[in-house]
Design an enzyme around this catalytic site. Structure first.
Site, PDB file in Angstrom:
ATOM      1  N   ASN A  11       0.826  -1.243  -0.138  1.00  0.00           N
ATOM      2  CA  ASN A  11      -0.182  -0.189   0.028  1.00  0.00           C
ATOM      3  C   ASN A  11       0.892   1.267   0.053  1.00  0.00           C
ATOM      4  O   ASN A  11       1.485   1.438   1.049  1.00  0.00           O
ATOM      5  CB  ASN A  11      -0.756   0.088   1.298  1.00  0.00           C
ATOM      6  CG  ASN A  11      -1.794   1.377   1.375  1.00  0.00           C
ATOM      7  OD1 ASN A  11      -1.708   2.228   0.232  1.00  0.00           O
ATOM      8  ND2 ASN A  11      -2.293   1.333   2.398  1.00  0.00           N
ATOM      9  N   LYS A  13       0.236   4.230  -0.100  1.00  0.00           N
ATOM     10  CA  LYS A  13      -0.266   5.507   0.401  1.00  0.00           C
ATOM     11  C   LYS A  13      -0.205   6.563  -0.491  1.00  0.00           C
ATOM     12  O   LYS A  13      -0.232   6.535  -1.687  1.00  0.00           O
ATOM     13  CB  LYS A  13       0.227   5.686   1.755  1.00  0.00           C
ATOM     14  CG  LYS A  13      -0.057   4.457   2.701  1.00  0.00           C
ATOM     15  CD  LYS A  13       0.250   4.500   4.106  1.00  0.00           C
ATOM     16  CE  LYS A  13       0.019   3.127   4.757  1.00  0.00           C
ATOM     17  NZ  LYS A  13       0.188   3.282   6.154  1.00  0.00           N
ATOM     18  N   HIS A  97      -9.292   1.422   5.071  1.00  0.00           N
ATOM     19  CA  HIS A  97      -8.066   1.458   5.881  1.00  0.00           C
ATOM     20  C   HIS A  97      -8.130   2.411   7.066  1.00  0.00           C
ATOM     21  O   HIS A  97      -8.860   3.325   6.926  1.00  0.00           O
ATOM     22  CB  HIS A  97      -7.097   2.154   4.842  1.00  0.00           C
ATOM     23  CG  HIS A  97      -5.481   1.819   5.391  1.00  0.00           C
ATOM     24  ND1 HIS A  97      -5.162   2.889   6.342  1.00  0.00           N
ATOM     25  CD2 HIS A  97      -4.645   0.989   5.053  1.00  0.00           C
ATOM     26  CE1 HIS A  97      -3.867   2.541   6.467  1.00  0.00           C
ATOM     27  NE2 HIS A  97      -3.654   1.330   5.842  1.00  0.00           N
ATOM     28  N   GLU A  99      -6.509   4.693   8.027  1.00  0.00           N
ATOM     29  CA  GLU A  99      -6.032   6.354   7.775  1.00  0.00           C
ATOM     30  C   GLU A  99      -7.340   6.867   7.071  1.00  0.00           C
ATOM     31  O   GLU A  99      -7.786   7.978   7.615  1.00  0.00           O
ATOM     32  CB  GLU A  99      -5.057   6.386   6.777  1.00  0.00           C
ATOM     33  CG  GLU A  99      -3.674   6.131   7.631  1.00  0.00           C
ATOM     34  CD  GLU A  99      -2.819   5.428   6.771  1.00  0.00           C
ATOM     35  OE1 GLU A  99      -2.640   5.553   5.493  1.00  0.00           O
ATOM     36  OE2 GLU A  99      -1.723   4.794   7.454  1.00  0.00           O
ATOM     37  N   GLU A 169      -5.214  -4.808  10.456  1.00  0.00           N
ATOM     38  CA  GLU A 169      -4.287  -4.034  10.651  1.00  0.00           C
ATOM     39  C   GLU A 169      -4.400  -3.426  12.159  1.00  0.00           C
ATOM     40  O   GLU A 169      -5.132  -2.077  11.965  1.00  0.00           O
ATOM     41  CB  GLU A 169      -4.171  -2.845   9.791  1.00  0.00           C
ATOM     42  CG  GLU A 169      -3.834  -3.645   8.166  1.00  0.00           C
ATOM     43  CD  GLU A 169      -3.017  -2.406   7.325  1.00  0.00           C
ATOM     44  OE1 GLU A 169      -2.320  -2.631   6.593  1.00  0.00           O
ATOM     45  OE2 GLU A 169      -3.760  -1.326   7.085  1.00  0.00           O
ATOM     46  N   GLY A 175       2.865   1.997  10.874  1.00  0.00           N
ATOM     47  CA  GLY A 175       3.981   3.021  10.573  1.00  0.00           C
ATOM     48  C   GLY A 175       4.654   3.500  12.150  1.00  0.00           C
ATOM     49  O   GLY A 175       5.258   4.436  12.305  1.00  0.00           O
ATOM     50  N   SER A 215       3.651  -2.505  10.593  1.00  0.00           N
ATOM     51  CA  SER A 215       5.246  -2.636  10.469  1.00  0.00           C
ATOM     52  C   SER A 215       5.667  -3.853  10.284  1.00  0.00           C
ATOM     53  O   SER A 215       6.665  -4.467  10.777  1.00  0.00           O
ATOM     54  CB  SER A 215       5.561  -2.137  12.212  1.00  0.00           C
ATOM     55  OG  SER A 215       5.184  -0.891  12.236  1.00  0.00           O
TER      56      SER A 215
HETATM   57  P1  13P Z   1       3.026   0.114   7.785  1.00  0.00           P
HETATM   58  O1  13P Z   1       3.745  -1.142   6.998  1.00  0.00           O
HETATM   59  O2  13P Z   1       4.149   1.479   6.994  1.00  0.00           O
HETATM   60  O3  13P Z   1       3.038   0.072   9.133  1.00  0.00           O
HETATM   61  O4  13P Z   1       1.658   0.519   7.112  1.00  0.00           O
HETATM   62  C1  13P Z   1       0.818  -0.774   7.237  1.00  0.00           C
HETATM   63  C2  13P Z   1      -0.420  -0.210   6.471  1.00  0.00           C
HETATM   64  O5  13P Z   1      -1.275   0.676   6.844  1.00  0.00           O
HETATM   65  C3  13P Z   1      -0.693  -0.997   5.100  1.00  0.00           C
HETATM   66  O6  13P Z   1      -1.948  -0.719   4.563  1.00  0.00           O
END
Ligand code: 13P
Length: 253
Positions: A11, A13, A97, A99, A169, A175, A215
């Site tokens: 992803n 982003k 997601h 976010e 997740e 992150g 992560s």
């Molecule tokens: P990270 O791998 O940067 O922690 O992000 C995970 C994520 O949100 C994938 O959709």
């Protein structure tokens, strides 16, 4: 032996212009050309989809989008429909997601509409769920996930076909460099599979893939993937660099 082919998904982003995304997938294509028994997906930003889709033709990497809008067309400035994503070459679309839930007001109800729109257009939703750290601390993880999944899949039928991927997740792991332990991931994945079994039956639940995200990196992916109900990874940061993404794909070597 599980019939579920592992899915390693990146992803991206809000990272990479079209030019940068194409450059990255050219490198990635080369790095993963010999990968077998694993499915690979990248989800670049909307503006890069078409270019990346073209660059991925005749490769073993599939294309995904990061979001969609549920209406087929109309006066919805700034939005993108499922048909548009299909036309750009997408097979998957990430939905719900954390976010998007956190910064863009997505709710279980809008997630549900998006899942239905994706399925109607033959796109495979990558349906994201996960608890906040405060919810885990209060021992509400399972009730939070139960609600997210039940409401997200409200009145969604699959005719027995596992045309969906679930991504667990935990928000506190995204992150942060603080991945869930593999035991924590397994416990939740099993819970999700049991829930899907109750709703959709044994065959469906045994075929549906449940990814872990939060992560994931080349150092922890193998150990996570060894768990029986972890069927892949949805990766943010570590998927941005082709060499690192390549290592994730070859997690078993
Ligand atoms: P990270 O791998 O940067 O922690 O992000 C995970 C994520 O949100 C994938 O959709």
């Amino acid at each position: 032996m599980s019939q579920r082919i592992p899915l390693i998904a990146g992803n991206w982003k809000m990272h990479k212009t079209g030019t940068q995304a194409v450059e990255a997938v050219h490198q990635l294509k080369h790095l993963v050309a010999s990968a077998a028994n694993v499915e690979i997906m990248v989800a670049p930003p909307f503006t890069a989809l078409f270019q990346v889709g073209n660059a991925l033709k005749n490769s073993n990497i599939t294309l995904g989008a990061q979001n969609l809008y549920w209406e087929p067309q109309g006066a919805f400035t700034g939005e993108i429909s499922a048909e548009m994503l299909m036309d750009a070459g997408c097979r998957y679309v990430i939905i719900g997601h954390s976010e998007r839930r956190q910064y863009f007001g997505e709710t279980d109800e809008t997630v549900n509409k998006k899942i239905k729109a994706a399925l109607a257009a033959q796109l495979i939703p990558v349906f994201c769920v996960g608890e906040l750290e405060s919810e885990r601390d209060a021992e509400n993880t399972f009730s939070v996930l139960d609600k997210q999944i039940r409401d997200g899949l409200n009145n969604v039928g699959f005719n027995g076909k596992p045309h969906i991927v679930i991504a667990y997740e935990p928000v506190w792991a995204i992150g942060t460099g603080k991945s869930a332990t593999r035991e924590q991931a397994q416990e939740v994945h099993l819970f999700i599979r049991e829930l899907l079994k109750k709703q959709y039956g044994h065959e469906f639940s045994s075929l549906v893939r449940i990814l872990y995200g939060g992560s994931v990196n080349p150092g922890n992916i193998k150990s996570l993937m060894e768990m029986p109900d972890v069927d892949g990874a949805l990766v943010g940061g570590a998927s941005l660099v082709p060499e690192t993404f390549g290592k994730l794909v070859f997690y078993n070597d």
